[in-house]
Each structure stands twice: as C-alpha cells, then as structure tokens.
Design an enzyme around this catalytic site. Structure first.
Site, PDB file in Angstrom:
ATOM      1  N   GLY A 155       0.820  -1.197   0.000  1.00 40.00           N
ATOM      2  CA  GLY A 155       0.000   0.000   0.000  1.00 40.00           C
ATOM      3  C   GLY A 155       0.858   1.253   0.000  1.00 40.00           C
ATOM      4  O   GLY A 155       1.946   1.257  -0.553  1.00 40.00           O
ATOM      5  N   LEU A 156       0.346   2.288   0.639  1.00 42.61           N
ATOM      6  CA  LEU A 156       1.033   3.572   0.711  1.00 42.61           C
ATOM      7  C   LEU A 156       1.389   4.104  -0.668  1.00 42.61           C
ATOM      8  O   LEU A 156       2.485   4.587  -0.891  1.00 42.61           O
ATOM      9  CB  LEU A 156       2.301   3.475   1.565  1.00 42.61           C
ATOM     10  N   CYS A 157       0.471   3.925  -1.604  1.00 37.16           N
ATOM     11  CA  CYS A 157       0.728   4.535  -2.900  1.00 37.16           C
ATOM     12  C   CYS A 157      -0.522   5.266  -3.380  1.00 37.16           C
ATOM     13  O   CYS A 157      -0.920   5.138  -4.519  1.00 37.16           O
ATOM     14  CB  CYS A 157       1.228   3.511  -3.909  1.00 37.16           C
ATOM     15  N   GLY A 158      -1.102   6.007  -2.472  1.00 38.67           N
ATOM     16  CA  GLY A 158      -2.235   6.836  -2.846  1.00 38.67           C
ATOM     17  C   GLY A 158      -3.430   5.996  -3.245  1.00 38.67           C
ATOM     18  O   GLY A 158      -3.662   4.920  -2.701  1.00 38.67           O
TER      19      GLY A 158
ATOM     20  N   PHE B 152      -3.859   4.459  -5.997  1.00 39.12           N
ATOM     21  CA  PHE B 152      -3.513   3.602  -7.128  1.00 39.12           C
ATOM     22  C   PHE B 152      -4.269   2.267  -7.130  1.00 39.12           C
ATOM     23  O   PHE B 152      -4.979   1.940  -8.078  1.00 39.12           O
ATOM     24  CB  PHE B 152      -2.000   3.369  -7.111  1.00 39.12           C
TER      25      PHE B 152
END
Lengths: 292, 135
Positions: free
Chosen positions: A87-90, A92
């Site tokens: 995760g931690l990709c907005g 996406f």
C-alpha cells in the site's frame, strides 16, 4: 492548552515521520527508474512482435484459430487484475480495484459468471473481501517478476479459455502514462481482437513470405505468445505505475509533514512565550510585594 | 547486392544482439536453416537450440529458446523467450538445471510434467553445448 513538552514530542514525531516518507519517496523513485528501464527494454520485443503478427495477419486470410474466434454465447468472464503488493501509494490500488469491481458488476448484471486472476496482494485481498471467485492468486509477486510470471498467468488463462471455462477475458492494469498520471486500463485479452495498429503494421509486407511450419502452425504458436506479451506489458506497466504513485503519495506526505512541523513550531513558540510571560509576571509581582 | 545482413535478437527482458553478419544458422522448427544476405522473406518458428552466425571469418554461438525468426529486407530478427550469447552462459547453472531435469524425468508419469521436464533438460543441454562448441 497542550503543555510545552507535549508539543515538542509531537514535533519530533512528525519530523521522524517525514524522514520515513522522504526515504520511501527516494526508494520509490529508484525502483521506478528500474521499472521504466524494463519497459524500455521490453519495447523492442513488443514492437517486433506486433510487426511479425502484422506480417502474418496481412499475408494470410483470417484463418480461424480458437483464440481469435468470438463466441456467440458468453457465459463466463475472466478478469486478470494486476495490482501492487504494498500500500502507501495513494489511490492507485483503489482505482484498479474499483475498475475491476465495476467491470465485474457489469458482467454479473448481464448474467455472466465472473472469475478472477489476481496478481498482487492488494487486489487479491480486495477480491477476497468481495467474495469473487478467484482461479489463481499471486501475492508478493510484484516486487521481482520476470517473463515467466506472465507466462504462467497467460498459460492458465489460455488453457481455461480453450477448455471453455472462460468465454472472454480482460486484463486490468495501471497504465503508466507519466510520472503524474497513471490510469487504470481495461484491456480485452481474449478473444484476440485485431486492432487498427496491427493492420497498419502489416502494410510494409507486400512481399510473399515463406512460412515454416504452415501459416496455421505459426499462428497457433504466435497467438498464445501474444497473450503472454500483453499480460507481461500489463504487469510491467502496473509495476512502474505503482512506484510512480508511491512517489507522488510520499511527496505529498513529506510536504504535509513540513506544514505540520511549521504550525506545531508556531504553537510551541507561543506556548513557550506564554510560559515565560507568566513566570516574569510572578517574579515582578513577587519583587513588588517585597518592596511594599 | 548487399553482402551482409543484419541480425537482431530480442527477448522480453532485453535486446541481446544487434550486429551485421555474413551468415546465420538457426534451429528452425523443421530443421536447421541457413540465411545469407538477400534471402527471400521467411518466417519460421524456432526450436530450442543453438543459433550461430559468421562474421569476419569467426563463428559465434547464441542459445535461443522458444521463439521465431523473421527474415525480410536483409534483416533477420529473432524473437525468443530467452537467449544467451555463448560467453554469457552460466555453466554451473546449466549443469544444475540438467541434474534437476533428469531427476524430474525419472519420477514423472504425468504427460504434461514429463514434457516440461524434457524441455528443461533440452534447454540445459543446448546451453552446455553452446558453451562447449564456442570453446
């Protein structure tokens, strides 16, 4: 009002978070560069491949191959969903999953059974939650993959398609358009559709080709590989998009940290000032009282 | 008339080779075929095997697996799932792959598995052979 120490602690915390987000941003940008290089290296292969397929398609008639044939009755739809593992990709992954679920819902509304192939942990988790039937799952595969992963997925898809378990197949992946833009794309995979591009690519070959083995034989070798190429492209794009999205998300986070430190420092200074003023007042009034 | 032709070998992971050569011998689906300059357009599936080309009087070998050859306009393009120049082949890895494949062959009864193991064995053998002949 928060005490001086509380504010100080909070500032320290935010600063540490910022260090992490900044590091993640840099890692993502290094990974993105690598992913982009892979796309660049894959491009000549893909280009040649389309050219070759174009030559073959232009040379021969539309010889019916099971992978080309559009089925009259479509009962089951397969979706290959490529997402990231982390995760931690907005937004996406959310966007990709949304695309997949809306396609699945649409197909289900038409009375078709939907089956999924999930590559990437995030997509798998989401699809598990939504309780769609999953034929194959690959988690923790996106961090390092090569053509053999695409090969595996594509082979499974082709076999299911030829066995009649699937009547049409789509791939959903994050197309890498630029650093700032990644778009979820829904690409029909099977039956293979002849695109305008392919037809145009073939125009260069008015030459008579010799085929070995026969045209049909070659086509049946080329078409499955075409599916693999498409899947591989989807995976490569998703991987590049993931890193680009993470870069942007981490950049935002770093900036938010800066803003927060700024406003917290302001509060800290104000609180400190207030404390000093009160202390001064105490001293002054004490001195006044002694004088009295 | 041209005397040489352009040889290009590409795999999904990289462009392995792009050179001007005098002659190319490739492991075609129906047996080996040779290509000289000004060959007529030709499209062939390839077997697992070793491709060789001649340039400046020297012969060089390249291992190719699962691919196609497209000959047109004095250019031969090899699309392979994997391809390695003889000098880049990792002998130890190929040896290990060979042993593994042989063990699998000895155990497998299932047709699909058997074919897969056999293909793996073939790949390993041809890699070793390429290294050997290239010396």
């Amino acid at each position: 009002m928060a005490s001086l120490r509380d504010v100080k602690n909070k500032i320290d915390g935010v600063k540490k978070t910022k260090q992490i987000t900044k590091a993640m941003n840099m890692v993502a940008s290094a990974k993105l560069r690598r992913a982009q290089e892979r796309i660049e290296r894959f491009r000549p292969y893909a280009a040649k491949f389309y050219e070759m397929l174009g030559d073959l398609a232009a040379g021969g008639d539309d010889s019916a191959h099971p992978l080309l044939e559009v089925r009259d009755e479509v009962k089951t739809t397969g979706i290959v969903l490529a997402t990231s593992d982390r995760g931690l990709c907005g937004s996406f992954n959310t966007n990709l999953i949304k695309e997949a679920t809306s396609l699945a819902a649409e197909k289900a509304a038409e009375g078709k059974t939907v089956k999924l192939y999930c590559v990437g942990k995030k997509g798998r988790d989401a699809m598990r939650k939504f309780e769609y039937e999953r034929l194959l799952e690959y988690a923790d595969a996106m961090s390092s993959f090569d053509f053999s992963l695409a090969n595996e997925v594509a082979t499974a898809v082709i076999n299911a398609y030829l066995a009649g378990e699937l009547d049409e197949v789509f791939v959903i992946y994050g197309e890498f358009q630029s650093l700032a833009k990644q778009v979820p794309v829904n690409l029909p995979l099977l039956p293979i559709q002849k695109t305008e591009d392919e037809a145009q690519e073939g125009t260069g070959s008015d030459l008579e080709y010799i085929y070995e083995p026969s045209e049909e034989g070659l086509l049946s070798e080329l078409l499955p590989r075409f599916i693999k190429v498409q899947v591989y492209r989807g995976l490569l794009d998703t991987s590049a998009s993931e890193h680009a999205a993470r870069m942007a998300a981490m950049d935002n986070a770093t900036r938010a940290c800066d803003d927060m430190t700024e406003s917290l420092t302001l509060i800290y200074n104000k609180t400190r000032q207030a404390a000093i003023t009160t202390e001064l007042m105490d001293i002054v009034s004490g001195a006044e009282a002694l004088k009295g | 008339m041209e005397k040489t032709l352009q040889l290009e070998i590409v795999t999904p992971d990289q462009q392995v080779l792009s050179e001007t050569v005098d002659y190319v011998g490739a492991p075609g689906f129906e047996g080996e075929f040779g290509v000289l300059a000004n060959h007529i357009p030709f499209l062939s599936a390839l077997n697992i095997g070793n491709l060789y080309y001649k340039k400046d009087g020297k012969t060089r070998y390249v291992f190719v697996s699962g691919g196609f050859a497209d000959v047109s306009n004095n250019k031969i393009t090899i699309l392979a799932e994997s391809a390695e120049k003889a000098e880049d082949i990792d002998v130890e890895r190929a040896m290990n792959a060979k042993d593994r494949a042989e063990k699998r062959l000895a155990q497998q009864k299932d047709m699909m598995e058997y074919a897969a193991a056999q293909a793996a064995l073939q790949r390993a053998l041809f890699r070793l052979k390429a290294k050997e002949t290239a010396g």
